[in-house]
Design an enzyme around this catalytic site. Structure first.
Site, PDB file in Angstrom:
ATOM      1  CD  GLU A  50      -1.954  -2.317   1.245  1.00  7.54           C
ATOM      2  OE1 GLU A  50      -0.805  -2.696   1.592  1.00  7.54           O
ATOM      3  OE2 GLU A  50      -2.884  -3.113   1.047  1.00  7.54           O
ATOM      4  CG  HIS A  99      -8.726  -6.997   9.256  1.00  7.76           C
ATOM      5  ND1 HIS A  99      -7.699  -7.237  10.128  1.00  7.76           N
ATOM      6  CD2 HIS A  99      -8.233  -7.293   8.029  1.00  7.76           C
ATOM      7  CE1 HIS A  99      -6.643  -7.674   9.459  1.00  7.76           C
ATOM      8  NE2 HIS A  99      -6.943  -7.700   8.189  1.00  7.76           N
TER       9      HIS A  99
END
Length: 327
Positions: A60, A129
């Site tokens: 990322e 998450h």
């Protein structure tokens, strides 16, 4: 208008903008060969080719930086994150480079990049998450934050985000990718960033809620109506810049406000909206502003605990009743 899933509306928005402007391209993990982790980019590799639908490594920090650099050279990248939780490893790219480049260059450099992906809790995904990142990124000047609640808004707002000359963070709920709704087929269908939508008219209390919390608010409003309480529900759609005027106008009519926000309460979106309303509507308020948020603890994994952790219809009804002194 055709009925599409939320993911299909996002795909239409990206595809239409890529046909209109050859500078638009999509990159991210599994967006090409696998059609996207949630199949948002299904079929786009076949239409646009590997030069514009680009699979990236699990990196990322690298591909967010690549997109920022490309945007400074005149391209218009769309970055798909599998989940906004993964952006914490490229936080510096977003908040230090994308957000501040126009300011630091004295307006010489624009950063027309869209970062999009799943945000918030989506069942038993665990504490790392299940983060709702809207409050975190809304604290950063230079970023625009969009969080649509339905397929039609998703299409119109994503097209506006792709055409915007500033970095736009586009927050999608993983639980809404399969949601169906009527979507405009107009190739030039644009919903301006910064304009709210009224979901329901009412005179007794104002409820503000975005993304999937909007549906919690609407379900609560329908239940309250059975009990004689008419709620005015506003979906801000954009969190930065926040469209405060419609909320002010509604609160001056209802004299009560409840904000439903999935992110944590400390320094959250609900806190900011509550502050702005007391600043503008203090003499109109007949009760303290109420907020319904996730608890100020990490998200649990167990099914019964995550269900209790998420803001609910019952939580919203209880908050409304407190503003009406019905308890």
């Amino acid at each position: 208008m055709p009925e599409l899933q939320y993911r299909e509306a996002l795909r239409d928005a990206m595809s239409e903008e890529m046909r209109r402007d050859e500078n638009v391209f999509l990159l991210g993990e599994e967006v090409a060969e696998y059609d996207g982790a949630y199949k948002v980019s299904q079929g786009m590799l076949d239409e646009f080719g590997a030069d514009r639908i680009i699979d990236t490594p699990i990196s990322e920090n690298g591909f967010a930086g690549l997109a920022i650099g490309a945007s400074m050279l005149g391209l218009r990248p769309i970055v798909e994150f599998m989940t906004w939780n993964f952006t914490f490893v490229c936080f510096d790219q977003i908040v230090s480079n994308a957000a501040k480049m126009r300011y630091m260059s004295g307006g010489q450099l624009n950063v027309p990049v869209v970062f999009r992906g799943g945000n918030g809790g989506a069942g038993q995904l665990g504490a790392t998450h299940s983060n709702s990142v809207e409050a975190l990124y809304s604290n950063v000047p230079g970023l625009k934050i969009v969080a649509p609640s339905n397929p039609d808004d998703a299409k119109g707002l994503l097209k506006a985000a792709i055409r915007d000359d500033d970095p736009v963070l586009f927050l999608e709920s993983e639980l809404m990718f399969g949601m169906k709704g009527e979507v405009s087929a107009d190739d030039d269908y644009i919903i301006p960033i910064g304009e709210a939508r009224t979901g329901r008219e009412g005179d007794d209390v104002t409820i503000v809620a975005h993304s999937k919390m909007y549906h919690i608010a609407m379900e609560a409003a329908e239940e309250l109506a059975k009990q004689g309480v008419e709620a005015h529900v506003i979906d801000p759609r954009t969190l930065r810049p926040f469209p405060i005027t419609p909320v002010v106008e509604s609160v001056k009519k209802t004299n009560r406000l409840v904000i439903v926000d999935e992110s944590q309460p400390y320094g959250g979106i609900a806190s900011e909206v509550g502050f702005r309303i007391q600043q503008r509507c203090f003499d109109h308020l007949d009760a303290p502003v109420e907020r319904v948020t996730a608890p100020d603890v990490p998200a649990p994994y167990a099914k019964n605990l995550i269900e209790a952790w998420m803001p609910s219809v019952d939580d919203t009804i209880a908050a409304v009743k407190r503003t009406l002194y019905m308890d």
